[in-house]
Design a protein around this motif. Structure first.
Motif, PDB file in Angstrom:
ATOM      1  N   ARG A 231       0.393  -0.844  -0.498  1.00  0.00           N
ATOM      2  CA  ARG A 231      -0.198   0.169   0.232  1.00  0.00           C
ATOM      3  C   ARG A 231       0.453   1.218   0.060  1.00  0.00           C
ATOM      4  N   ASN A 232       1.819   1.707   0.549  1.00  0.00           N
ATOM      5  CA  ASN A 232       2.863   2.390   1.063  1.00  0.00           C
ATOM      6  C   ASN A 232       4.188   2.121   0.010  1.00  0.00           C
ATOM      7  N   THR A 249      -6.442  -2.522  -5.181  1.00  0.00           N
ATOM      8  CA  THR A 249      -7.335  -1.181  -5.000  1.00  0.00           C
ATOM      9  C   THR A 249      -7.685  -0.356  -4.590  1.00  0.00           C
ATOM     10  N   SER A 250      -7.815   0.558  -3.599  1.00  0.00           N
ATOM     11  CA  SER A 250      -8.231   1.415  -2.643  1.00  0.00           C
ATOM     12  C   SER A 250      -9.347   0.083  -1.982  1.00  0.00           C
ATOM     13  N   GLN A 251     -10.087   0.248  -2.321  1.00  0.00           N
ATOM     14  CA  GLN A 251     -10.679  -0.731  -2.173  1.00  0.00           C
ATOM     15  C   GLN A 251     -10.985  -1.495  -1.727  1.00  0.00           C
ATOM     16  N   PHE A 253      -8.089  -2.931  -0.443  1.00  0.00           N
ATOM     17  CA  PHE A 253      -6.910  -2.421   0.244  1.00  0.00           C
ATOM     18  C   PHE A 253      -8.015  -2.606   1.920  1.00  0.00           C
ATOM     19  N   GLU A 254      -9.182  -1.872   1.709  1.00  0.00           N
ATOM     20  CA  GLU A 254     -10.566  -1.180   2.853  1.00  0.00           C
ATOM     21  C   GLU A 254     -11.107  -2.618   3.156  1.00  0.00           C
TER      22      GLU A 254
END
Length: 356
Positions: A231-232, A249-251, A253-254
């Protein structure tokens, strides 16, 4: 090796989310690796009783320091709001069992073993008598080391850990459910240390079944997210990243974070989300302290009705004196001794009625 890593990076998303299933047998990978945790029951006599409910309890103060020196008389356990006699009590000095469950998919392979090197902090922080087992999973769980007090054999298993670099699924919920089956007859304190990205290709039903099962499980789960480095990524690393369509995707990750958090909290455990691998040693050191400072209580269920019963644990300030806790306040909130927190599982499944 460098060429292989670049090839893996180029197809990361495909490796993670595509699947070619192959059977994984619960066998040892080398002659130096012990039998799987599934066989731990066969190596020594095990005391099993369906009429005993085990509850692991952590007591910490407002600064997060673990309480020590508490005795059986300091604890009170409530079944559906009614206090029950404590039949078994293990204090923090009693050995614990910790099963390290490690995701072994292509994304974790890219961490280059940094999470496993950091896990040495976990091993060194345990008591000499604490037992550790190791299982890896991708499409299915595979036992590597049976529960043992020999921390060197566990460290060796970390070094020998293989990863699924072919097309494979990450069936987190299905694998975790199978591991819980293995641990059903293991007595005493039980903790699963889950090292995972949180990505789960199990079916929606398998995920829901696991979450429901965890509500009444006597195993505490401490989950460590391994997705921080993905992520980072630093600017230099991003140049080697796969194209956007192949990346998380950010989704995603969430969703992965949400699942790990729910898995851990449902069992009275914790989920950790380190930003990168440099933060892992401190996380594992804290997990070792949790394993070492758990109290274990047990009681006989007052009813055989096959229903889910609520659990609550209170801690008295002095022997025989109430702790001043509000009625019905669940463990997991600030409870018991003033300024202290009590964490434990919040429910159990009572035995079914006897057949007539």
């Amino acid at each position: 090796m460098i060429l292989l890593r670049r090839q893996v990076l180029g197809v990361l998303g495909i490796l993670i989310f595509s699947g070619l299933l192959h059977p994984l047998q619960l066998i040892s990978q080398t002659a130096q690796i012990a039998p799987t945790p599934a066989s731990v029951q066969q190596s020594e006599p095990i005391r099993v009783s369906v009429d005993r409910v085990n509850v692991g309890v952590l007591v910490t103060d407002s600064s997060g320091k673990f309480a020590e020196g508490l005795r059986r008389e300091n604890f009170h356990i409530f079944d559906n709001g009614v206090e029950q006699p404590i039949t078994d009590f293990l204090d923090v000095d009693e050995p614990a069992q910790a099963l390290v469950l490690i995701e072994a998919g292509p994304a974790v392979y890219l961490l280059e073993g940094s999470h496993l090197r950091a896990a040495q902090e976990f091993l060194s922080g345990l008591s000499p008598d604490d037992r550790v087992g190791v299982v890896k999973y991708a499409d299915a769980p595979q036992g590597l080391v049976d529960f043992t007090t020999n921390k060197q054999s566990v460290a060796a298993a970390f070094d020998e850990l293989g990863f699924n670099l072919g097309f494979g699924s990450l069936n987190l919920s299905a694998s975790l459910s199978k591991v819980l089956d293995w641990l059903t007859s293991v007595p005493g304190k039980k903790t699963i240390v889950l090292l995972s990205t949180g990505v789960d290709t199990s079916s929606a039903k398998q995920i829901q079944d696991l979450l429901q099962r965890l509500q009444t499980s006597d195993v505490r789960i401490l989950a460590v997210s391994l997705i921080g480095d993905l992520r980072n990524q630093p600017p230099a690393a991003k140049k080697k990243s796969p194209p956007p369509k192949a990346a998380f995707t950010s989704q995603q990750f969430e969703e992965a974070d949400r699942l790990l958090r729910k898995i851990a909290q449902t069992t009275g455990g914790q989920a950790y989300f380190p930003g990168n691998s440099n933060e892992l040693p401190a996380v594992f050191a804290h997990i070792a302290q949790i394993v070492r400072h758990e109290f274990s209580l047990a009681f006989i269920p007052p009813a055989h009705d096959g229903a889910i019963h609520s659990l609550e644990v209170r801690v008295t300030a002095e022997l025989g004196r109430p702790a001043g806790q509000s009625p019905g306040l669940a463990a997991g909130s600030a409870a018991g001794l003033a300024g202290y927190r009590v964490d434990c599982r919040r429910a159990y499944l009572a035995p079914a009625p006897a057949a007539h």
